[in-house]
Design a protein around this motif. Sequence first.
Motif, mmCIF file in Angstrom:
data_model
loop_
_atom_site.group_PDB
_atom_site.id
_atom_site.type_symbol
_atom_site.label_atom_id
_atom_site.label_comp_id
_atom_site.label_asym_id
_atom_site.label_seq_id
_atom_site.Cartn_x
_atom_site.Cartn_y
_atom_site.Cartn_z
ATOM 1 N N CYS A 132 71.425 54.368 -3.086
ATOM 2 C CA CYS A 132 70.716 53.694 -1.999
ATOM 3 C C CYS A 132 69.223 53.614 -2.306
ATOM 4 N N LEU A 133 68.822 52.504 -2.896
ATOM 5 C CA LEU A 133 67.418 52.285 -3.227
ATOM 6 C C LEU A 133 66.869 51.079 -2.461
ATOM 7 N N SER A 134 67.534 49.928 -2.578
ATOM 8 C CA SER A 134 67.027 48.681 -1.989
ATOM 9 C C SER A 134 67.060 48.702 -0.465
ATOM 10 N N LYS A 162 69.263 50.929 4.291
ATOM 11 C CA LYS A 162 69.388 50.527 2.895
ATOM 12 C C LYS A 162 70.317 49.317 2.827
ATOM 13 N N ARG A 163 69.989 48.375 1.958
ATOM 14 C CA ARG A 163 70.762 47.134 1.874
ATOM 15 C C ARG A 163 71.297 46.927 0.461
ATOM 16 N N ARG A 218 77.500 46.677 1.611
ATOM 17 C CA ARG A 218 77.103 46.805 3.013
ATOM 18 C C ARG A 218 75.720 47.415 3.136
ATOM 19 N N GLU A 219 75.173 47.288 4.327
ATOM 20 C CA GLU A 219 73.985 48.065 4.668
ATOM 21 C C GLU A 219 74.425 49.479 5.041
ATOM 22 N N VAL A 220 73.537 50.432 4.824
ATOM 23 C CA VAL A 220 73.772 51.811 5.250
ATOM 24 C C VAL A 220 72.633 52.192 6.185
#
Length: 392
Positions: A132-134, A162-163, A218-220
């Motif tokens: 999870c970076l972006s 995160k996306r 997915r987004e988180v």
Amino acid sequence: MECAVSKDFDLYRPSEEHDFLRETVRSLAEAKIAPFAAEVDETSRFPQEALDALVSSDLHAVHVPEQYGGAGADALATVIVIEEVARVCASSSLLPAVNKLGSLPVQLSGSEELKKKYLGSLARAQGMFSYCLSEPDAGSDAVGMKTKAVRDGDFWVLDGVKRWITNAGFSEYYTVLAVTDPTKRSKGISAFVVEKSDEGVSFGAPEKKLGVKGSPTREVYFDHVRVPADRMIGGEGTGFATAMKTLDHTRITIAAQALGIAQGALDYAKGYVRERKQFSKPIGDFQGVQFMLADMAMKLEAARQLTYSAAAKSERVSAGGEGENLTFFGAAAKCFASDAAMEITTDAVQLLGGYGYTRDYPVERMMRDAKITQIYEGTNQVQRIVMARNLP
């Protein structure tokens, strides 16, 4: 299966052990993954059959060191696994690739306790790992992330979004980058292991994508997620440096995926032009078609050699070697191989003509799948910036 191989392999030539691994993975992929690839793409569903097949053969996370229960495969062996799976199903190749991406920060910078717990769990197939970076407003400009972590006694409290997270919702473990000191820019970013079961973790709807449709994206969301302090990866403020070191190694796995997609498209096109007849002879007998195939094979082999060279450098860096300029070679391999894959798959569609443009044949899927390799883990425009700043 056992797939650890010698770390003294030649810079460009795989060993006999690597060749045997390739044969093994190819057989597995063709028998247990390929039959589901089209349906996985058509319905945008998770490739469970592929995960089951990879886990049963201990190929889901071959990079995990033996001391943590893994196969202990070197970087080239990992590349070969991803390449051969991608040859039949790009979505499925993201299972071993993203397991490495998500867990490598722990392997590079985590405490021994974190390594034993999370690398061990990954090796035992007790859960996959995501990265999870972006974020919605922090893609290429990752330093501009807004997810924050605030210290609260023996915990850190994470809030943010995160996306573009691959395997989100399916992975049990997440390496999450968050700002712990907004005054220090990149040196104020830290990395944490977050578990899917942690209170406050949730996921957005699956993205509707052009390609790799069987790989969930997915987004988180992190809503006051309390993470024990001992789940910080490395020291406070070292997260961004760890993230960049990780990408130096894992961009090579995207190059491997691109190789596999391109090889699958070339293989199919070669077979097609031998069988398809026009003007009373196979179209493969025409010089124009032959030149196209020659260019496709040439680009693919050049990409393979660069990728394998980068994998060798990755392995030597992991063993403590210096002077390898992995940052340049990792970016170069990813950029060149993905550009080549886009060209090769497009040409494969062209060689099949109208048939190539339909979903009855696999090359249109391969062309769609190839596109993402030019985008994720840093767009190829960013890769060129990275290379220019790290010229040999």
